[in-house]
Design a protein around this motif. Sequence first.
Motif, PDB file in Angstrom:
ATOM      1  N   GLN A   1       0.811  -1.213   0.000  1.00  0.00           N
ATOM      2  CA  GLN A   1       0.000   0.000   0.000  1.00  0.00           C
ATOM      3  C   GLN A   1       0.847   1.267   0.000  1.00  0.00           C
ATOM      4  O   GLN A   1       0.422   2.294  -0.511  1.00  0.00           O
ATOM      5  N   SER A   2       2.045   1.210   0.549  1.00  0.00           N
ATOM      6  CA  SER A   2       2.901   2.399   0.531  1.00  0.00           C
ATOM      7  C   SER A   2       3.292   2.789  -0.892  1.00  0.00           C
ATOM      8  O   SER A   2       3.556   3.955  -1.182  1.00  0.00           O
ATOM      9  N   LEU A   3       3.308   1.846  -1.807  1.00  0.00           N
ATOM     10  CA  LEU A   3       3.581   2.155  -3.213  1.00  0.00           C
ATOM     11  C   LEU A   3       2.489   3.031  -3.799  1.00  0.00           C
ATOM     12  O   LEU A   3       2.748   3.882  -4.643  1.00  0.00           O
TER      13      LEU A   3
ATOM     14  N   PRO B   1       1.686  10.534  -7.455  1.00  0.00           N
ATOM     15  CA  PRO B   1       2.015  11.574  -8.449  1.00  0.00           C
ATOM     16  C   PRO B   1       1.486  11.246  -9.844  1.00  0.00           C
ATOM     17  O   PRO B   1       1.034  12.133 -10.568  1.00  0.00           O
ATOM     18  N   LEU B   2       1.509   9.988 -10.224  1.00  0.00           N
ATOM     19  CA  LEU B   2       0.973   9.579 -11.519  1.00  0.00           C
ATOM     20  C   LEU B   2      -0.532   9.816 -11.570  1.00  0.00           C
ATOM     21  O   LEU B   2      -1.049  10.370 -12.549  1.00  0.00           O
ATOM     22  N   LYS B   3      -1.247   9.431 -10.512  1.00  0.00           N
ATOM     23  CA  LYS B   3      -2.699   9.640 -10.477  1.00  0.00           C
ATOM     24  C   LYS B   3      -3.034  11.129 -10.523  1.00  0.00           C
ATOM     25  O   LYS B   3      -3.986  11.535 -11.190  1.00  0.00           O
ATOM     26  N   THR B   4      -2.238  11.937  -9.845  1.00  0.00           N
ATOM     27  CA  THR B   4      -2.464  13.383  -9.845  1.00  0.00           C
ATOM     28  C   THR B   4      -2.278  13.956 -11.244  1.00  0.00           C
ATOM     29  O   THR B   4      -3.086  14.766 -11.715  1.00  0.00           O
ATOM     30  N   ALA B   5      -1.214  13.535 -11.925  1.00  0.00           N
ATOM     31  CA  ALA B   5      -0.946  14.035 -13.284  1.00  0.00           C
ATOM     32  C   ALA B   5      -2.038  13.600 -14.258  1.00  0.00           C
ATOM     33  O   ALA B   5      -2.501  14.400 -15.080  1.00  0.00           O
ATOM     34  N   ILE B   6      -2.467  12.356 -14.172  1.00  0.00           N
ATOM     35  CA  ILE B   6      -3.523  11.867 -15.063  1.00  0.00           C
ATOM     36  C   ILE B   6      -4.826  12.606 -14.788  1.00  0.00           C
ATOM     37  O   ILE B   6      -5.539  13.001 -15.719  1.00  0.00           O
ATOM     38  N   SER B   7      -5.143  12.814 -13.498  1.00  0.00           N
ATOM     39  CA  SER B   7      -6.369  13.537 -13.146  1.00  0.00           C
ATOM     40  C   SER B   7      -6.350  14.953 -13.691  1.00  0.00           C
ATOM     41  O   SER B   7      -7.368  15.454 -14.186  1.00  0.00           O
ATOM     42  N   ALA B   8      -5.197  15.610 -13.627  1.00  0.00           N
ATOM     43  CA  ALA B   8      -5.090  16.976 -14.145  1.00  0.00           C
ATOM     44  C   ALA B   8      -5.310  17.005 -15.656  1.00  0.00           C
ATOM     45  O   ALA B   8      -6.003  17.888 -16.176  1.00  0.00           O
TER      46      ALA B   8
END
Length: 67
Positions: A40-42, A49-56
Amino acid sequence: MCMLICDDHDSYISVAFIYHCIQNDIVLLLLPLHSSHLMQSLDVGIFEPLKTAISAQLAHLISTGMP
């Protein structure tokens, strides 16, 4: 090719499921029993950061009306 990471719970994994993965060029990675909590720490450290970039990017596409 893509990778599917699963815990090793018997209800998820069947011969048909493994065959489907092989036929569709899906790499199946089975985690040892009772170890998924260690991964889960992964989700926060690497994938956040990947999820944040994709969401943006998706928010931008949605706001501009791009299909």
